[in-house]
Design a protein around this motif. Structure first.
Motif, PDB file in Angstrom:
ATOM      1  N   THR A 220       1.584 -14.123 -13.936  1.00  0.00           N
ATOM      2  CA  THR A 220       3.001 -13.913 -13.609  1.00  0.00           C
ATOM      3  C   THR A 220       3.149 -13.810 -12.095  1.00  0.00           C
ATOM      4  O   THR A 220       2.442 -13.030 -11.447  1.00  0.00           O
ATOM      5  CB  THR A 220       3.533 -12.640 -14.268  1.00  0.00           C
ATOM      6  OG1 THR A 220       3.434 -12.757 -15.683  1.00  0.00           O
ATOM      7  CG2 THR A 220       4.982 -12.382 -13.875  1.00  0.00           C
ATOM      8  N   THR A 221       4.067 -14.570 -11.527  1.00  0.00           N
ATOM      9  CA  THR A 221       4.273 -14.572 -10.073  1.00  0.00           C
ATOM     10  C   THR A 221       5.679 -14.094  -9.739  1.00  0.00           C
ATOM     11  O   THR A 221       6.651 -14.486 -10.392  1.00  0.00           O
ATOM     12  CB  THR A 221       4.050 -15.982  -9.492  1.00  0.00           C
ATOM     13  OG1 THR A 221       2.699 -16.387  -9.742  1.00  0.00           O
ATOM     14  CG2 THR A 221       4.292 -15.994  -7.987  1.00  0.00           C
ATOM     15  N   ARG A 222       5.765 -13.247  -8.736  1.00  0.00           N
ATOM     16  CA  ARG A 222       7.048 -12.786  -8.223  1.00  0.00           C
ATOM     17  C   ARG A 222       7.020 -12.805  -6.691  1.00  0.00           C
ATOM     18  O   ARG A 222       5.969 -12.634  -6.075  1.00  0.00           O
ATOM     19  CB  ARG A 222       7.357 -11.360  -8.697  1.00  0.00           C
ATOM     20  CG  ARG A 222       7.665 -11.241 -10.180  1.00  0.00           C
ATOM     21  CD  ARG A 222       8.965 -11.920 -10.549  1.00  0.00           C
ATOM     22  NE  ARG A 222       9.322 -11.769 -11.951  1.00  0.00           N
ATOM     23  CZ  ARG A 222       8.967 -12.605 -12.922  1.00  0.00           C
ATOM     24  NH1 ARG A 222       8.208 -13.658 -12.631  1.00  0.00           N
ATOM     25  NH2 ARG A 222       9.355 -12.407 -14.169  1.00  0.00           N
ATOM     26  N   VAL A 223       8.198 -13.028  -6.124  1.00  0.00           N
ATOM     27  CA  VAL A 223       8.355 -12.887  -4.677  1.00  0.00           C
ATOM     28  C   VAL A 223       8.906 -11.496  -4.415  1.00  0.00           C
ATOM     29  O   VAL A 223       9.928 -11.106  -4.991  1.00  0.00           O
ATOM     30  CB  VAL A 223       9.292 -13.965  -4.103  1.00  0.00           C
ATOM     31  CG1 VAL A 223       9.574 -13.685  -2.625  1.00  0.00           C
ATOM     32  CG2 VAL A 223       8.672 -15.345  -4.279  1.00  0.00           C
ATOM     33  N   LEU A 224       8.221 -10.739  -3.566  1.00  0.00           N
ATOM     34  CA  LEU A 224       8.645  -9.389  -3.228  1.00  0.00           C
ATOM     35  C   LEU A 224       8.930  -9.304  -1.732  1.00  0.00           C
ATOM     36  O   LEU A 224       8.161  -9.816  -0.910  1.00  0.00           O
ATOM     37  CB  LEU A 224       7.562  -8.369  -3.594  1.00  0.00           C
ATOM     38  CG  LEU A 224       7.092  -8.317  -5.049  1.00  0.00           C
ATOM     39  CD1 LEU A 224       6.052  -7.209  -5.222  1.00  0.00           C
ATOM     40  CD2 LEU A 224       8.262  -8.097  -5.997  1.00  0.00           C
ATOM     41  N   ARG A 225      10.047  -8.677  -1.417  1.00  0.00           N
ATOM     42  CA  ARG A 225      10.321  -8.316  -0.021  1.00  0.00           C
ATOM     43  C   ARG A 225      10.089  -6.821   0.100  1.00  0.00           C
ATOM     44  O   ARG A 225      10.613  -6.047  -0.705  1.00  0.00           O
ATOM     45  CB  ARG A 225      11.752  -8.670   0.364  1.00  0.00           C
ATOM     46  CG  ARG A 225      12.071  -8.349   1.845  1.00  0.00           C
ATOM     47  CD  ARG A 225      13.536  -8.605   2.150  1.00  0.00           C
ATOM     48  NE  ARG A 225      13.865 -10.016   1.991  1.00  0.00           N
ATOM     49  CZ  ARG A 225      15.057 -10.459   1.603  1.00  0.00           C
ATOM     50  NH1 ARG A 225      16.017  -9.580   1.301  1.00  0.00           N
ATOM     51  NH2 ARG A 225      15.291 -11.757   1.486  1.00  0.00           N
ATOM     52  N   PHE A 226       9.301  -6.416   1.074  1.00  0.00           N
ATOM     53  CA  PHE A 226       9.002  -4.998   1.222  1.00  0.00           C
ATOM     54  C   PHE A 226       8.921  -4.603   2.684  1.00  0.00           C
ATOM     55  O   PHE A 226       8.637  -5.427   3.558  1.00  0.00           O
ATOM     56  CB  PHE A 226       7.712  -4.620   0.476  1.00  0.00           C
ATOM     57  CG  PHE A 226       6.498  -5.448   0.802  1.00  0.00           C
ATOM     58  CD1 PHE A 226       5.555  -5.004   1.729  1.00  0.00           C
ATOM     59  CD2 PHE A 226       6.269  -6.656   0.157  1.00  0.00           C
ATOM     60  CE1 PHE A 226       4.423  -5.760   2.009  1.00  0.00           C
ATOM     61  CE2 PHE A 226       5.131  -7.410   0.423  1.00  0.00           C
ATOM     62  CZ  PHE A 226       4.205  -6.964   1.353  1.00  0.00           C
ATOM     63  N   THR A 227       9.205  -3.329   2.905  1.00  0.00           N
ATOM     64  CA  THR A 227       9.196  -2.761   4.252  1.00  0.00           C
ATOM     65  C   THR A 227       8.036  -1.797   4.374  1.00  0.00           C
ATOM     66  O   THR A 227       7.854  -0.915   3.525  1.00  0.00           O
ATOM     67  CB  THR A 227      10.518  -2.016   4.539  1.00  0.00           C
ATOM     68  OG1 THR A 227      11.608  -2.917   4.356  1.00  0.00           O
ATOM     69  CG2 THR A 227      10.538  -1.475   5.961  1.00  0.00           C
TER      70      THR A 227
ATOM     71  N   ASP B 186       0.854  -1.181   0.000  1.00  0.00           N
ATOM     72  CA  ASP B 186       0.000   0.000   0.000  1.00  0.00           C
ATOM     73  C   ASP B 186       0.890   1.230   0.000  1.00  0.00           C
ATOM     74  O   ASP B 186       2.127   1.129   0.039  1.00  0.00           O
ATOM     75  CB  ASP B 186      -0.935  -0.010   1.215  1.00  0.00           C
ATOM     76  CG  ASP B 186      -2.196   0.827   1.034  1.00  0.00           C
ATOM     77  OD1 ASP B 186      -2.338   1.465  -0.040  1.00  0.00           O
ATOM     78  OD2 ASP B 186      -3.038   0.857   1.946  1.00  0.00           O
ATOM     79  N   ARG B 187       0.276   2.375  -0.017  1.00  0.00           N
ATOM     80  CA  ARG B 187       1.005   3.637  -0.041  1.00  0.00           C
ATOM     81  C   ARG B 187       2.058   3.657   1.058  1.00  0.00           C
ATOM     82  O   ARG B 187       1.761   3.466   2.234  1.00  0.00           O
ATOM     83  CB  ARG B 187       0.019   4.793   0.129  1.00  0.00           C
ATOM     84  CG  ARG B 187       0.637   6.181   0.096  1.00  0.00           C
ATOM     85  CD  ARG B 187      -0.480   7.230   0.021  1.00  0.00           C
ATOM     86  NE  ARG B 187      -0.006   8.586   0.261  1.00  0.00           N
ATOM     87  CZ  ARG B 187       0.567   9.363  -0.663  1.00  0.00           C
ATOM     88  NH1 ARG B 187       0.746   8.900  -1.876  1.00  0.00           N
ATOM     89  NH2 ARG B 187       0.953  10.588  -0.357  1.00  0.00           N
ATOM     90  N   GLY B 188       3.307   3.909   0.651  1.00  0.00           N
ATOM     91  CA  GLY B 188       4.403   3.992   1.613  1.00  0.00           C
ATOM     92  C   GLY B 188       5.227   2.733   1.735  1.00  0.00           C
ATOM     93  O   GLY B 188       6.321   2.765   2.314  1.00  0.00           O
ATOM     94  N   SER B 189       4.755   1.588   1.208  1.00  0.00           N
ATOM     95  CA  SER B 189       5.563   0.364   1.244  1.00  0.00           C
ATOM     96  C   SER B 189       6.799   0.549   0.362  1.00  0.00           C
ATOM     97  O   SER B 189       6.705   1.078  -0.742  1.00  0.00           O
ATOM     98  CB  SER B 189       4.757  -0.829   0.734  1.00  0.00           C
ATOM     99  OG  SER B 189       3.586  -1.044   1.501  1.00  0.00           O
ATOM    100  N   GLU B 190       7.945   0.086   0.854  1.00  0.00           N
ATOM    101  CA  GLU B 190       9.174   0.128   0.057  1.00  0.00           C
ATOM    102  C   GLU B 190       9.545  -1.276  -0.388  1.00  0.00           C
ATOM    103  O   GLU B 190       9.713  -2.172   0.444  1.00  0.00           O
ATOM    104  CB  GLU B 190      10.338   0.716   0.851  1.00  0.00           C
ATOM    105  CG  GLU B 190      11.626   0.744   0.028  1.00  0.00           C
ATOM    106  CD  GLU B 190      12.837   1.273   0.780  1.00  0.00           C
ATOM    107  OE1 GLU B 190      13.920   1.375   0.150  1.00  0.00           O
ATOM    108  OE2 GLU B 190      12.715   1.591   1.973  1.00  0.00           O
ATOM    109  N   ILE B 191       9.643  -1.485  -1.702  1.00  0.00           N
ATOM    110  CA  ILE B 191      10.076  -2.778  -2.223  1.00  0.00           C
ATOM    111  C   ILE B 191      11.598  -2.818  -2.204  1.00  0.00           C
ATOM    112  O   ILE B 191      12.265  -1.987  -2.818  1.00  0.00           O
ATOM    113  CB  ILE B 191       9.540  -2.994  -3.647  1.00  0.00           C
ATOM    114  CG1 ILE B 191       8.006  -3.037  -3.628  1.00  0.00           C
ATOM    115  CG2 ILE B 191      10.095  -4.291  -4.249  1.00  0.00           C
ATOM    116  CD1 ILE B 191       7.368  -3.164  -4.997  1.00  0.00           C
ATOM    117  N   THR B 192      12.147  -3.808  -1.486  1.00  0.00           N
ATOM    118  CA  THR B 192      13.605  -3.864  -1.309  1.00  0.00           C
ATOM    119  C   THR B 192      14.259  -5.012  -2.049  1.00  0.00           C
ATOM    120  O   THR B 192      15.474  -4.987  -2.278  1.00  0.00           O
ATOM    121  CB  THR B 192      13.956  -3.977   0.184  1.00  0.00           C
ATOM    122  OG1 THR B 192      13.311  -5.141   0.738  1.00  0.00           O
ATOM    123  CG2 THR B 192      13.478  -2.739   0.949  1.00  0.00           C
TER     124      THR B 192
END
Length: 491
Positions: A194-201, A153-159
């Motif tokens: 399409t599938t991806r693994v995302l790490r986010f803060t 959501d708004r403000g999440s950072e994808i790292t």
């Protein structure tokens, strides 16, 4: 043309059916959507050859381009695509800041599907990156999409991004090794499944790792969460409307419902949040104007002006009656450098009626007072979007190529605080808008635009609060699809 006032991208509908010969630089396309000889059918290879398509594009520019004196000669044989040929021809206009990528070739089917279906395929998030820090953040998320369902959501950072947890690559390493396009490529194609693994803060610091599959999702123009809210500012009711895009035809219906809510509560002061809205359908912009035109039916809302040789196609759009219309007494419009086209049309058209009772809040807008006609070569699924007209307000003002800060009577500089939700009165731009509406002082937007600055903040706080807006850019592929052209940063 008189009845085809459909879009900044869709004002004109011009067809040339290519059967056995294609377009020609010596014959301009017929107007009014009619077909050429042959009546359709399967094109021959020659009809859709690169040269045939380039010749069609050439004929469009020669007849319709708004700035005929700013077209450069170009030999089609020297270019390996329609787009590169168009770029060469409009280079002088681009050099004068009058056509910054507004003339382009696209797919008829893709574009029509976007407008009519109001949906796209992806995670349903819009991303920007900080050009200095090379960090990627979510600026907004669509409620019906898989990304929002997974917690983005708004403000999440994808790292970090990967096809599995075992091959995650950090965003910083992607930037270092391949720049923006490497990050885009890692996110995968815009196709359902399409599938991806995302790490986010998250803004609060929590780190999450999720496998997320792209799906078809609705591009809801007015969010059910925060799209239309009545704020309480010291006992005064202020209407807040957040319009994500003008490109979806259903936006007009959603706007009518929102303004009906404002009318029912006696709202006369508005915050119109267009901070990421790159434009779209002029018909939606016209409806938005009508919904702020109570008591103004029959007065001029805006004018459409074509090149001198096409002056007979010029049009004046008058306010039309809308049952849910209000008569705003004071308006603050929130913009950033991503606000363009129809967003600027609405803002500029309000100036003659509100004068000093309106303000531009946030950062300077993009600066696009011109619109594209759509010229179709149907058998080749080619649509040439060529700058064909300019829009001006009731005072015939429309020279804001450097952004609306040069023409709106008041401006208030503010950050874009992605650590807070849209509709939150504490969010930096909304707070500044409330200050203007309440008669409180604000700092003007400088000529170069941009947000506020502040010391003593961490890099993450600075980015999240939007304190250096010129350093924020939508994450955009080299070749955006139709949805990404209209909604930069969409994935």
């Amino acid at each position: 043309m008189k009845s085809a006032r459909l879009a900044l991208s869709l004002l004109l509908s011009v067809s040339l059916v290519a059967c056995g010969g294609g377009g020609s630089s010596s014959s301009a396309p017929p107007t009014g959507g009619g077909g050429g000889a042959g009546g359709g059918g399967t094109p021959t290879p020659a009809a859709c050859s690169l040269r045939a398509q380039q010749d069609f594009a050439d004929s469009v520019l020669n007849e319709w381009y708004l700035f005929p004196d700013l077209l450069a000669p170009a030999n089609p044989a020297s270019f390996n695509s329609v787009q590169s040929f168009l770029d060469a021809r409009v280079a002088p206009a681009r050099a004068q800041n009058r056509d910054r990528g507004f003339t382009f070739a696209t797919s008829i089917a893709e574009e029509n599907a976007l407008i009519n279906s109001g949906s796209s395929a992806g995670f349903g998030i819009r991303l920007f990156y900080d050009t200095a820090a090379r960090r990627v953040f979510v600026q907004e998320a669509y409620e019906g999409a898989s990304g929002f369902g997974a917690g983005l959501d708004r403000g999440s950072e994808i790292t970090a991004i990967g096809t599995s947890s075992a091959d995650l690559q950090t965003v910083s390493s992607l930037f270092a090794n391949g720049g923006v396009q490497a990050v885009v490529n890692a996110l995968g194609p815009s196709t359902a499944g399409t599938t991806r693994v995302l790490r986010f803060t998250q803004p609060g610091g929590a780190v999450i790792e999720r496998s997320i599959t792209k799906t078809d999702f609705p591009l809801d123009p007015v969010s059910d969460r925060y799209g239309a809210v009545v704020l309480n500012d010291g006992g005064k009711r202020v209407g807040y409307i957040n319009l994500r895009t003008f490109i979806i035809a259903d936006a007009a219906t959603q706007l009518r419902a929102a303004y009906g809510q404002f009318a029912a509560q006696g709202v006369t002061e508005l915050i119109i949040d267009l901070r990421y809205n790159g434009g779209g359908l002029v018909s939606v912009a016209d409806t938005m104007g009508d919904l702020m035109g109570a008591g103004r039916t029959g007065q001029v809302w805006s004018r459409t002006v074509l090149r001198p040789s096409k002056a007979a196609e010029n049009e004046t759009r008058l306010f039309r009656p809308e049952p849910n219309a209000i008569a705003p007494t004071k308006v603050a419009v929130i913009t950033t450098g991503s606000s363009a086209s129809a967003s600027e049309l609405v803002t500029n058209s309000l100036i003659p009626y509100l004068g000093t009772n309106m303000a531009l809040v946030g950062a300077n807008s993009f600066g696009k007072p011109v619109g594209q006609g759509g010229f179709d070569l149907p058998a080749c699924d080619l649509r040439v979007r060529a700058v064909a007209f300019q829009t001006v307000n009731a005072n015939n003002q429309g020279e804001y190529y450097t952004g609306l800060a040069s023409v709106v009577p008041n401006t208030c500089r503010a950050g874009d605080d992605i650590s807070r939700s849209f509709g939150d009165p504490r969010e930096a731009s909304i707070a500044a808008a409330l200050d203007f509406l309440g008669g409180r002082a604000c700092t003007p937007i400088t000529a170069g635009g941009g947000g506020t600055t502040a010391g003593g903040l961490t890099e993450g706080q600075r980015i999240r609060q939007g304190l250096d807006l010129p350093e924020r850019q939508p994450l955009q592929p080299d070749r955006p699809n139709a949805a990404q052209r209209e909604l930069p940063g969409l994935f």
